[in-house]
Design a protein around this motif. Structure first.
Motif, PDB file in Angstrom:
ATOM      1  N   PRO A   1      -8.472 -17.144  20.462  1.00 25.51           N
ATOM      2  CA  PRO A   1      -7.893 -15.957  19.817  1.00 25.51           C
ATOM      3  C   PRO A   1      -7.850 -14.767  20.776  1.00 25.51           C
ATOM      4  O   PRO A   1      -8.731 -14.598  21.627  1.00 25.51           O
ATOM      5  CB  PRO A   1      -8.850 -15.688  18.646  1.00 25.51           C
ATOM      6  N   ASP A   2      -6.819 -13.956  20.623  1.00 27.47           N
ATOM      7  CA  ASP A   2      -6.660 -12.765  21.457  1.00 27.47           C
ATOM      8  C   ASP A   2      -7.732 -11.745  21.070  1.00 27.47           C
ATOM      9  O   ASP A   2      -7.717 -11.222  19.950  1.00 27.47           O
ATOM     10  CB  ASP A   2      -5.263 -12.175  21.246  1.00 27.47           C
ATOM     11  N   PRO A   3      -8.674 -11.427  21.962  1.00 28.94           N
ATOM     12  CA  PRO A   3      -9.741 -10.488  21.588  1.00 28.94           C
ATOM     13  C   PRO A   3      -9.240  -9.061  21.402  1.00 28.94           C
ATOM     14  O   PRO A   3      -9.933  -8.241  20.802  1.00 28.94           O
ATOM     15  CB  PRO A   3     -10.721 -10.583  22.765  1.00 28.94           C
ATOM     16  N   SER A   4      -8.043  -8.764  21.903  1.00 30.05           N
ATOM     17  CA  SER A   4      -7.515  -7.409  21.754  1.00 30.05           C
ATOM     18  C   SER A   4      -6.651  -7.263  20.511  1.00 30.05           C
ATOM     19  O   SER A   4      -6.186  -6.160  20.203  1.00 30.05           O
ATOM     20  CB  SER A   4      -6.689  -7.021  22.983  1.00 30.05           C
TER      21      SER A   4
ATOM     22  N   LYS B   1      -2.248 -27.566  40.805  1.00 37.02           N
ATOM     23  CA  LYS B   1      -2.465 -28.905  40.268  1.00 37.02           C
ATOM     24  C   LYS B   1      -2.837 -28.856  38.792  1.00 37.02           C
ATOM     25  O   LYS B   1      -2.582 -29.802  38.054  1.00 37.02           O
ATOM     26  CB  LYS B   1      -3.559 -29.608  41.068  1.00 37.02           C
ATOM     27  N   ARG B   2      -3.475 -27.786  38.358  1.00 35.97           N
ATOM     28  CA  ARG B   2      -3.815 -27.614  36.947  1.00 35.97           C
ATOM     29  C   ARG B   2      -3.191 -26.320  36.435  1.00 35.97           C
ATOM     30  O   ARG B   2      -3.334 -25.274  37.066  1.00 35.97           O
ATOM     31  CB  ARG B   2      -5.332 -27.516  36.759  1.00 35.97           C
ATOM     32  N   VAL B   3      -2.513 -26.410  35.302  1.00 32.58           N
ATOM     33  CA  VAL B   3      -1.965 -25.235  34.638  1.00 32.58           C
ATOM     34  C   VAL B   3      -2.509 -25.237  33.214  1.00 32.58           C
ATOM     35  O   VAL B   3      -2.314 -26.205  32.471  1.00 32.58           O
ATOM     36  CB  VAL B   3      -0.424 -25.246  34.637  1.00 32.58           C
ATOM     37  N   ILE B   4      -3.195 -24.163  32.838  1.00 35.21           N
ATOM     38  CA  ILE B   4      -3.872 -24.100  31.546  1.00 35.21           C
ATOM     39  C   ILE B   4      -3.454 -22.825  30.825  1.00 35.21           C
ATOM     40  O   ILE B   4      -3.590 -21.729  31.371  1.00 35.21           O
ATOM     41  CB  ILE B   4      -5.407 -24.119  31.719  1.00 35.21           C
ATOM     42  N   THR B   5      -2.936 -22.971  29.617  1.00 38.78           N
ATOM     43  CA  THR B   5      -2.646 -21.806  28.790  1.00 38.78           C
ATOM     44  C   THR B   5      -3.854 -21.500  27.911  1.00 38.78           C
ATOM     45  O   THR B   5      -4.570 -22.404  27.477  1.00 38.78           O
ATOM     46  CB  THR B   5      -1.419 -22.033  27.894  1.00 38.78           C
ATOM     47  N   LEU B   6      -4.072 -20.211  27.645  1.00 38.54           N
ATOM     48  CA  LEU B   6      -5.164 -19.783  26.774  1.00 38.54           C
ATOM     49  C   LEU B   6      -4.632 -19.041  25.557  1.00 38.54           C
ATOM     50  O   LEU B   6      -5.407 -18.514  24.760  1.00 38.54           O
ATOM     51  CB  LEU B   6      -6.134 -18.863  27.530  1.00 38.54           C
ATOM     52  N   CYS B   7      -3.323 -18.994  25.414  1.00 34.03           N
ATOM     53  CA  CYS B   7      -2.661 -18.199  24.388  1.00 34.03           C
ATOM     54  C   CYS B   7      -1.665 -19.091  23.661  1.00 34.03           C
ATOM     55  O   CYS B   7      -0.824 -19.730  24.291  1.00 34.03           O
ATOM     56  CB  CYS B   7      -1.962 -17.025  25.075  1.00 34.03           C
ATOM     57  N   ASP B   8      -1.771 -19.164  22.326  1.00 31.64           N
ATOM     58  CA  ASP B   8      -0.881 -20.024  21.558  1.00 31.64           C
ATOM     59  C   ASP B   8       0.577 -19.630  21.759  1.00 31.64           C
ATOM     60  O   ASP B   8       1.460 -20.488  21.874  1.00 31.64           O
ATOM     61  CB  ASP B   8      -1.243 -19.956  20.076  1.00 31.64           C
ATOM     62  N   LYS B   9       0.859 -18.337  21.809  1.00 32.36           N
ATOM     63  CA  LYS B   9       2.231 -17.876  21.991  1.00 32.36           C
ATOM     64  C   LYS B   9       2.784 -18.357  23.324  1.00 32.36           C
ATOM     65  O   LYS B   9       3.920 -18.853  23.402  1.00 32.36           O
ATOM     66  CB  LYS B   9       2.302 -16.353  21.911  1.00 32.36           C
ATOM     67  N   ALA B  10       1.995 -18.222  24.395  1.00 35.14           N
ATOM     68  CA  ALA B  10       2.471 -18.651  25.707  1.00 35.14           C
ATOM     69  C   ALA B  10       2.735 -20.151  25.714  1.00 35.14           C
ATOM     70  O   ALA B  10       3.764 -20.612  26.220  1.00 35.14           O
ATOM     71  CB  ALA B  10       1.456 -18.279  26.785  1.00 35.14           C
TER      72      ALA B  10
ATOM     73  N   SER C   1     -14.166  -3.812  18.790  1.00 36.27           N
ATOM     74  CA  SER C   1     -13.423  -4.917  19.377  1.00 36.27           C
ATOM     75  C   SER C   1     -14.136  -5.524  20.579  1.00 36.27           C
ATOM     76  O   SER C   1     -13.829  -6.651  20.974  1.00 36.27           O
ATOM     77  CB  SER C   1     -12.016  -4.459  19.784  1.00 36.27           C
ATOM     78  N   TYR C   2     -15.075  -4.798  21.173  1.00 32.53           N
ATOM     79  CA  TYR C   2     -15.763  -5.321  22.354  1.00 32.53           C
ATOM     80  C   TYR C   2     -16.485  -6.624  22.040  1.00 32.53           C
ATOM     81  O   TYR C   2     -16.539  -7.528  22.884  1.00 32.53           O
ATOM     82  CB  TYR C   2     -16.748  -4.284  22.893  1.00 32.53           C
ATOM     83  N   SER C   3     -17.021  -6.755  20.837  1.00 30.55           N
ATOM     84  CA  SER C   3     -17.727  -7.993  20.480  1.00 30.55           C
ATOM     85  C   SER C   3     -16.796  -9.192  20.533  1.00 30.55           C
ATOM     86  O   SER C   3     -17.235 -10.308  20.836  1.00 30.55           O
ATOM     87  CB  SER C   3     -18.352  -7.865  19.084  1.00 30.55           C
ATOM     88  N   ARG C   4     -15.508  -8.987  20.245  1.00 29.60           N
ATOM     89  CA  ARG C   4     -14.551 -10.090  20.330  1.00 29.60           C
ATOM     90  C   ARG C   4     -14.355 -10.516  21.778  1.00 29.60           C
ATOM     91  O   ARG C   4     -14.142 -11.699  22.056  1.00 29.60           O
ATOM     92  CB  ARG C   4     -13.222  -9.687  19.691  1.00 29.60           C
ATOM     93  N   PHE C   5     -14.400  -9.581  22.697  1.00 34.00           N
ATOM     94  CA  PHE C   5     -14.297  -9.923  24.113  1.00 34.00           C
ATOM     95  C   PHE C   5     -15.529 -10.687  24.589  1.00 34.00           C
ATOM     96  O   PHE C   5     -15.421 -11.610  25.395  1.00 34.00           O
ATOM     97  CB  PHE C   5     -14.101  -8.653  24.956  1.00 34.00           C
ATOM     98  N   VAL C   6     -16.685 -10.315  24.089  1.00 34.12           N
ATOM     99  CA  VAL C   6     -17.915 -11.042  24.440  1.00 34.12           C
ATOM    100  C   VAL C   6     -17.813 -12.490  23.965  1.00 34.12           C
ATOM    101  O   VAL C   6     -18.132 -13.431  24.709  1.00 34.12           O
ATOM    102  CB  VAL C   6     -19.153 -10.353  23.820  1.00 34.12           C
ATOM    103  N   SER C   7     -17.342 -12.687  22.733  1.00 36.34           N
ATOM    104  CA  SER C   7     -17.193 -14.042  22.194  1.00 36.34           C
ATOM    105  C   SER C   7     -16.144 -14.832  22.957  1.00 36.34           C
ATOM    106  O   SER C   7     -16.348 -16.014  23.269  1.00 36.34           O
ATOM    107  CB  SER C   7     -16.816 -13.979  20.711  1.00 36.34           C
ATOM    108  N   ALA C   8     -15.010 -14.197  23.255  1.00 35.70           N
ATOM    109  CA  ALA C   8     -13.947 -14.888  23.993  1.00 35.70           C
ATOM    110  C   ALA C   8     -14.416 -15.281  25.381  1.00 35.70           C
ATOM    111  O   ALA C   8     -14.150 -16.407  25.840  1.00 35.70           O
ATOM    112  CB  ALA C   8     -12.708 -14.002  24.084  1.00 35.70           C
ATOM    113  N   ALA C   9     -15.115 -14.395  26.067  1.00 35.16           N
ATOM    114  CA  ALA C   9     -15.599 -14.703  27.418  1.00 35.16           C
ATOM    115  C   ALA C   9     -16.602 -15.853  27.385  1.00 35.16           C
ATOM    116  O   ALA C   9     -16.590 -16.720  28.266  1.00 35.16           O
ATOM    117  CB  ALA C   9     -16.219 -13.464  28.048  1.00 35.16           C
ATOM    118  N   ALA C  10     -17.467 -15.875  26.377  1.00 39.24           N
ATOM    119  CA  ALA C  10     -18.440 -16.974  26.267  1.00 39.24           C
ATOM    120  C   ALA C  10     -17.730 -18.302  26.025  1.00 39.24           C
ATOM    121  O   ALA C  10     -18.103 -19.333  26.614  1.00 39.24           O
ATOM    122  CB  ALA C  10     -19.426 -16.677  25.134  1.00 39.24           C
TER     123      ALA C  10
END
Length: 247
Positions: free
Chosen positions: A209-212, A184-193, A220-229
């Motif tokens: 933004p892509d944390p990787s 029922k809901r489709v959500i993209t999280l990536c601009d390219k997709a 780069s781990y800090s970017r994953f922390v920010s993205a997850a938050a």
């Protein structure tokens, strides 16, 4: 956002304008580009851009360049900021109007599909966080338009260390043509997709933004922390809206 003009809280002054209210209503559902907002509100682009600037200056709306096509920008509504400003406006009218939001439970029969390009970071994080917050009340999955070979190790780590969630055994999944119709809901999280699915556009988009991207090892781990938050904030705000999916 600060102060008041002639005693009127700035939040009320900003969102009470009919066009700005239309814009924040559209952005409450999805991150959007200017031309999409122009089409949604059926007003000239220069007028839409002017009111978007006022919302940005007021701290309610932010923009970020598309990671796929840098000529475009996505606008995002800060729902936490809106909630705080609305609560302050109520309290300024009368202390009894201080808002204490009740916890929301998603209805059964809701289903959400998260999509990004590789299904290795953002979409599996979103899937895991929604399942964690909603339990078995929501059917949730994720997929990638060009899935990678494995879930990124930092995605596994951030979920384990910050949310006590284990997805180590999960593998990226491919987005097949019939998958959209099953949710029922489709959500993209990536601009390219999102921008490459223009023939079958998702109902909502979270421009994260892509944390990787530009992976440089430990930093780069800090970017994953920010993205997850960021994703977790959006998941929290998604849960009450799933009531709209009730038959």
């Amino acid at each position: 956002m600060s102060g008041a003009v002639n005693g009127v809280p700035e939040f009320i002054r900003l969102v009470s304008h009919p066009l700005r209210w239309q814009l924040v209503t559209e952005l409450a559902r999805s991150d959007l580009r200017v031309r999409e907002l122009v089409a949604a509100v059926d007003e000239p682009q220069n007028l839409v851009s002017y009111h978007l600037r006022l919302l940005r200056d007021g701290g309610l709306v932010a923009s970020r360049r598309s990671s796929f096509d840098a000529r475009d920008s996505y606008y995002h509504l800060d729902l936490d900021r809106c909630a705080e400003a609305l609560a302050d406006a109520g309290t300024s009218l009368h202390p009894a109007l201080r808002m204490t939001p009740a916890p929301e439970e998603p209805p059964r029969r809701s289903s959400v599909l998260f999509i990004c390009s590789g299904n290795s970071a953002r979409s599996p994080i979103a899937e895991a966080l929604l399942r964690h917050r909603a339990g078995n009340r929501v059917r949730v999955s994720s997929a990638g338009t060009w899935p990678k070979d494995r879930i990124h190790p930092h995605a596994v780590r951030v979920l384990r260390e910050h949310y006590d969630i284990d997805i180590e055994e999960q593998a990226p999944r491919v987005l097949n043509p019939t998958l959209h119709s099953r949710f029922k809901r489709v959500i993209t999280l990536c601009d390219k997709a999102r921008e490459t699915l223009s023939d079958n556009p998702p109902r909502a988009h979270w421009s994260i933004p892509d944390p990787s991207a530009g992976d440089d090892g430990r930093s780069s781990y800090s970017r994953f922390v920010s993205a997850a938050a960021d994703i977790d904030d959006r998941v929290r705000h998604l849960l009450p809206s799933l009531k709209e999916d009730q038959p």
